[in-house]
Design a protein around this motif. Structure first.
Motif, PDB file in Angstrom:
ATOM      1  N   VAL A   1       0.855  -1.180   0.000  1.00  0.00           N
ATOM      2  CA  VAL A   1       0.000   0.000   0.000  1.00  0.00           C
ATOM      3  C   VAL A   1       0.894   1.234   0.000  1.00  0.00           C
ATOM      4  CG1 VAL A   1      -1.810   1.268   1.221  1.00  0.00           C
ATOM      5  CG2 VAL A   1      -1.778  -1.226   1.289  1.00  0.00           C
ATOM      6  N   VAL A   2       0.547   2.235  -0.832  1.00  0.00           N
ATOM      7  CA  VAL A   2       1.314   3.480  -0.869  1.00  0.00           C
ATOM      8  C   VAL A   2       0.457   4.660  -0.457  1.00  0.00           C
ATOM      9  CG1 VAL A   2       3.052   2.773  -2.544  1.00  0.00           C
ATOM     10  CG2 VAL A   2       0.867   3.708  -3.346  1.00  0.00           C
ATOM     11  N   GLY A   3       1.110   5.627   0.129  1.00  0.00           N
ATOM     12  CA  GLY A   3       0.541   6.887   0.573  1.00  0.00           C
ATOM     13  C   GLY A   3       1.657   7.681   1.207  1.00  0.00           C
ATOM     14  N   ASP A   4       1.462   8.118   2.432  1.00  0.00           N
ATOM     15  CA  ASP A   4       2.556   8.758   3.152  1.00  0.00           C
ATOM     16  C   ASP A   4       3.695   7.781   3.397  1.00  0.00           C
ATOM     17  OD1 ASP A   4       1.028  10.986   3.150  1.00  0.00           O
ATOM     18  OD2 ASP A   4       0.589  10.999   5.298  1.00  0.00           O
ATOM     19  N   TYR A   5       3.374   6.487   3.325  1.00  0.00           N
ATOM     20  CA  TYR A   5       4.368   5.427   3.494  1.00  0.00           C
ATOM     21  C   TYR A   5       4.172   4.385   2.408  1.00  0.00           C
ATOM     22  CZ  TYR A   5       4.807   7.328   8.232  1.00  0.00           C
ATOM     23  OH  TYR A   5       5.000   8.155   9.313  1.00  0.00           O
ATOM     24  N   LEU A   6       5.198   3.565   2.195  1.00  0.00           N
ATOM     25  CA  LEU A   6       5.061   2.296   1.495  1.00  0.00           C
ATOM     26  C   LEU A   6       4.935   1.236   2.577  1.00  0.00           C
ATOM     27  CD1 LEU A   6       5.265   0.216  -0.804  1.00  0.00           C
ATOM     28  CD2 LEU A   6       7.756   0.437  -0.650  1.00  0.00           C
ATOM     29  N   SER A   7       3.792   0.570   2.627  1.00  0.00           N
ATOM     30  CA  SER A   7       3.501  -0.406   3.681  1.00  0.00           C
ATOM     31  C   SER A   7       3.358  -1.789   3.062  1.00  0.00           C
ATOM     32  CB  SER A   7       2.223  -0.039   4.428  1.00  0.00           C
ATOM     33  OG  SER A   7       2.337   1.233   5.026  1.00  0.00           O
ATOM     34  N   ILE A   8       4.108  -2.747   3.602  1.00  0.00           N
ATOM     35  CA  ILE A   8       4.052  -4.129   3.137  1.00  0.00           C
ATOM     36  C   ILE A   8       3.307  -4.956   4.172  1.00  0.00           C
ATOM     37  CG2 ILE A   8       5.363  -6.133   2.389  1.00  0.00           C
ATOM     38  CD1 ILE A   8       5.665  -3.657   0.594  1.00  0.00           C
ATOM     39  N   PHE A   9       2.162  -5.511   3.773  1.00  0.00           N
ATOM     40  CA  PHE A   9       1.355  -6.382   4.625  1.00  0.00           C
ATOM     41  C   PHE A   9       1.557  -7.822   4.147  1.00  0.00           C
ATOM     42  CE2 PHE A   9      -0.703  -2.299   4.999  1.00  0.00           C
ATOM     43  CZ  PHE A   9      -1.165  -2.237   6.306  1.00  0.00           C
ATOM     44  N   LEU A  10       2.317  -8.605   4.905  1.00  0.00           N
ATOM     45  CA  LEU A  10       2.536 -10.001   4.541  1.00  0.00           C
ATOM     46  C   LEU A  10       1.311 -10.825   4.923  1.00  0.00           C
ATOM     47  CD1 LEU A  10       6.269 -10.476   5.607  1.00  0.00           C
ATOM     48  CD2 LEU A  10       5.344  -9.962   3.337  1.00  0.00           C
ATOM     49  N   GLY A  11       0.821 -11.615   3.973  1.00  0.00           N
ATOM     50  CA  GLY A  11      -0.412 -12.361   4.177  1.00  0.00           C
ATOM     51  C   GLY A  11      -0.196 -13.630   4.967  1.00  0.00           C
ATOM     52  N   ASN A  12      -1.203 -13.993   5.757  1.00  0.00           N
ATOM     53  CA  ASN A  12      -1.190 -15.238   6.531  1.00  0.00           C
ATOM     54  C   ASN A  12      -1.849 -16.396   5.791  1.00  0.00           C
ATOM     55  OD1 ASN A  12       0.068 -14.073   8.859  1.00  0.00           O
ATOM     56  ND2 ASN A  12      -1.904 -13.128   9.402  1.00  0.00           N
ATOM     57  N   GLY A  13      -2.384 -16.128   4.613  1.00  0.00           N
ATOM     58  CA  GLY A  13      -3.011 -17.183   3.827  1.00  0.00           C
ATOM     59  C   GLY A  13      -4.473 -17.391   4.110  1.00  0.00           C
ATOM     60  N   ASP A  14      -5.065 -16.541   4.963  1.00  0.00           N
ATOM     61  CA  ASP A  14      -6.493 -16.676   5.280  1.00  0.00           C
ATOM     62  C   ASP A  14      -7.233 -15.346   5.132  1.00  0.00           C
ATOM     63  OD1 ASP A  14      -5.444 -15.289   7.408  1.00  0.00           O
ATOM     64  OD2 ASP A  14      -6.189 -16.652   8.952  1.00  0.00           O
ATOM     65  N   GLY A  15      -6.597 -14.384   4.474  1.00  0.00           N
ATOM     66  CA  GLY A  15      -7.211 -13.067   4.315  1.00  0.00           C
ATOM     67  C   GLY A  15      -6.825 -12.085   5.391  1.00  0.00           C
TER      68      GLY A  15
END
Length: 552
Positions: A46-60
Motif C-alpha cells: 500500500v502506498v501513501g505517506d508510506y510504502l507499507s508491506i502487509f505479509l499475508g497469513n493465507g487466510d485473508g
C-alpha cells in the motif's frame, strides 16, 4: 456513438464477505498484490505517506505492516530484474519513479530512481519493445510516457507522448490485434471527457491518440475481452454519474456504442469473480464498499450487487486465502484501515460485514444478531462444521446442507466475561469453498451497568423544565472505578442537562452512583440526545443512554 443504460436484475453467483480490517498508516491511496516473501500466500503493498508491506497469513489476514517513509502515489508489482522475485515500482512526489527490488523474504533493497518528465500519477507494466525486459507506462502530465526497462530495475529516458490532454488513468492491451502493446487512456480537460487509444509501434514509441468522447467524467479504465470475440474491450469507472461504461472494441483501436451500468464508478477492476469463464467488474459505489457487476459473456453485465457499504473503496484484487477465487482489498480513509473481502463463491452472506455488538455489561448476554446464508448456486452446499471462537455463542438453522436457492441463519450472542474490545469468528467449512469461510464478530464489554438504558420525558412545553429523571451506574467488576466525564450529546443536546454524584467518587465493586437528567425543550417537536458516562479507570465505558422528549 449512441448511449444505452442497463439495469438488469441479477442472479449473483459470486459473493464477498468481510474477513479482516487492520490499521493503515496516514494518507494511503493505492494498493497492489504479490507474494513478496514467496511463502505461497499473497501479500499487499500500500502506498501513501508510506510504502507499507502487509505479509499475508493465507487466510485473508495480515501480519503488522513494514513501513518505508514516502510519500508515494502510484504503485505496480512486477519482476523487473528477472530473478523470479516480485519487485515494486512506485511514483514519489517528484519527477521520477523508484524501483524497490525484492529480496524474496518480504523485504526490499534501497530504491533505484529513474527520471521522468513529471510525477507519475499512474504506473502500468508491460513489454513495449519485445526484448523480454519489463517496461512501464506512466501518466506524467502533460505526457503519457514509456520508460523502457534495462532488466536491472533501471529504466531508459522516458519516451513522451503529449497527444492526449488531461490523462487520468491507463490500461494496456493489444487493441488493434497487431501483437504490439497499446495504451488506452481516459481523462478530462475543460468541459470534455474522453477515452484515447495510443497504438504502439513495437519500439517503445506510441502513435498519436485516437480520441473518442465520453458522456461522464472518467476515473479509471480496464481492458478485457468482455464479449469473447477476440477484440479487446474497455470498462470505464466514472466519478460523476456513479456508473461504469463499457465500450466494445472492433479490433482496430476503435469502439462501438457505449453501454452504461448504474450503481458504482470510480476505480474499476476486472477479474472472473464467479469462476464461469466470463469477465466480471468491481467498482466503487457512492456509499463506498464494493459493487460487483457480473459479466454475461456477451459484452453485457448484470446490475450492481453492493457489499460492505460505507467501508472504503476497492483498491486491489487477488487470491488472498488460496482457494482459487479472487478476493478484494479495500482501503478506507476514515478511519484509516485496510479491509479484505473474501470471495465466498455461491454462498451469500447477509450482511457481508462483521456482526458488531454494542457495548455489553460483563457476565450478561446480549440480544441476538443474525447473518443469513443463501445458496445462489445450482447445486446444494454441504456444511461439514460450524464453530465459534471468543466470548460468543451461536445457533444455526443450516443443518448439514443448504439446497440450491435455499437459505439458513446463524444467530450469535455476546457473552463477555471480561471488559474491553473483543473479537470472535464463526468458522464455516462448506462445499462452496476449499478454505474455511468466516463471519467476524466484534463487541465491547464494560463493568458498568447503567439503568435504565433510555429516558423518555414525554411532552414538555417549550421554554419550561421537566422534573428530573434518574439513572444508576453500578460497578459490576472486581476492582474500583472512577469516572472521567459525564456529557450530553446528540442532535438536541442543548435541550437536556444533568447533575451527578459520580465525578470525583471512587466506586467500589458492587457500588453505584446516580445521575439525574432534566428536559428543557427549545423547539417544538421530537427532541433527542444521548448521555455518555466516560470511565477514567476501569476499562471500556458503557453504552450511551438514549434521551428523548417532545416539545409542545
Amino acid at each position: 456513438m449512441g448511449t444505452g443504460v442497463q439495469s438488469v436484475a441479477p442472479l449473483a453467483l459470486a459473493q464477498f464477505e468481510t474477513r479482516a480490517s487492520q490499521k493503515l498508516p496516514a494518507g494511503s491511496f493505492a494498493a497492489a498484490t504479490g507474494d513478496f516473501n514467496r511463502d505461497g500466500n499473497l501479500d499487499v503493498a500500500v502506498v501513501g505517506d508510506y510504502l507499507s508491506i502487509f505479509l499475508g497469513n493465507g487466510d485473508g489476514t495480515f501480519q503488522p505492516p513494514q513501513n518505508t517513509t514516502g510519500p508515494f502515489y502510484a504503485i505496480a508489482v512486477a519482476d523487473f530484474n528477472n530473478d523470479g522475485i516480485p519487485d515494486l515500482v512506485v511514483g514519489p512526489y517528484s519527477d521520477s519513479v523508484m524501483v524497490f527490488l525484492g529480496n524474496g523474504d518480504g523485504t526490499f533493497q534501497p530504491p533505484i530512481s529513474s527520471a521522468t518528465a513529471g510525477p507519475a500519477g499512474v504506473i502500468v507494466v508491460g513489454d513495449f519493445n519485445g526484448d523480454h525486459k519489463l517496461d512501464i507506462a506512466i501518466i506524467d502530465n502533460p505526457y503519457i510516457s514509456i520508460l523502457l526497462g534495462n532488466g536491472d530495475g533501471t529504466f531508459q529516458a522516458p519516451i513522451d507522448n503529449s497527444s492526449f490532454v488531461g490523462a487520468g488513468w491507463l490500461a494496456l492491451g493489444d487493441f488493434n490485434n497487431d501483437h504490439l502493446l497499446d495504451v488506452a487512456v481516459v481523462g478530462s480537460f475543460g468541459g470534455s471527457q474522453n477515452i484515447g487509444v495510443l497504438l504502439g509501434n513495437g519500439d517503445g514509441t506510441l502513435q498519436n491518440a485516437l480520441v473518442y468522447p465520453l458522456a461522464h467524467t472518467p476515473g479509471s479504465v480496464v481492458a478485457a475481452d468482455f464479449n469473447r470475440d477476440g477484440n479487446l474491450d474497455v470498462a470505464i469507472g466514472e466519478y460523476i454519474g456513479d456508473s461504469v461504461t463499457v465500450l466494445l472494441g472492433d479490433g482496430t483501436g476503435a469502439f462501438g456504442p457505449p453501454q452504461t451500468y448504474l450503481g458504482a464508478g470510480g476505480l474499476v477492476m476486472v477479474s472472473d469473480f464467479n469462476g464461469d469463464g466470463k469477465w466480471d467488474l468491481v467498482a466503487t459505489p457512492s456509499v463506498f464498499g464494493a459493487a460487483e457487476f457480473l459479466g454475461n459473456g456477451d459484452g453485457t453485465f448484470q446490475s450492481a450487487q453492493i457489499y460492505n457499504a460505507n467501508r472504503g473503496f476497492p483498491a486491489a484484487t487477488g487470491d488472498l486465502n488460496g482457494d482459487g477465487k479472487p478476493d478484494l482489498v479495500l482501503l478506507e480513509n476514515v478511519p484509516l484501515t485496510i479491509t479484505t473481502m473474501l470471495d465466498t463463491g455461491a454462498l451469500k452472506f447477509s450482511p457481508s460485514s462483521p456482526l458488531d455488538f454494542p457495548t455489553q455489561v460483563i457476565n450478561t448476554t446480549s440480544s441476538q444478531k443474525t447473518v443469513e446464508l443463501a445458496n445462489t448456486g445450482t447445486t446444494a452446499i454441504s456444511i461439514s462444521s460450524m464453530q465459534v471462537s471468543g466470548n460468543f455463542q451461536i445457533q444455526n438453522t443450516c443443518g448439514s446442507s443448504i439446497p440450491s436457492g435455499g437459505n439458513c441463519t446463524v444467530s450469535a450472542v455476546f457473552e463477555p466475561t471480561s471488559e474491553g474490545n473483543q473479537t470472535g469468528l464463526v468458522t464455516i467449512l462448506d462445499r462452496a469453498s476449499s478454505k474455511p469461510q468466516y463471519v467476524e464478530l466484534d463487541g465491547s464489554a464494560t463493568v458498568v451497568k447503567v439503568s435504565p438504558a433510555a429516558l423518555n420525558f414525554g411532552d414538555q412545553r417549550v421554554g419550561t423544565k421537566s422534573k428530573a429523571q434518574g439513572l444508576t451506574a453500578t460497578n459490576k467488576g472486581s476492582a474500583s472505578i472512577t469516572f472521567k466525564a459525564i456529557s450530553i450529546g446528540g442532535n438536541d443536546f442543548k435541550d437536556f442537562s444533568e447533575a451527578n454524584d459520580c465525578i470525583g467518587a471512587t466506586i467500589p465493586p458492587g457500588g453505584s452512583c446516580r445521575v439525574s437528567v432534566t428536559f428543557s425543550p427549545t423547539k417544538s417537536g421530537s427532541r433527542t440526545g444521548t448521555l455518555q458516562l466516560t470511565l477514567q479507570t476501569g476499562g471500556a465505558s458503557p453504552a450511551p443512554v438514549t434521551l428523548s422528549g417532545t416539545g409542545d
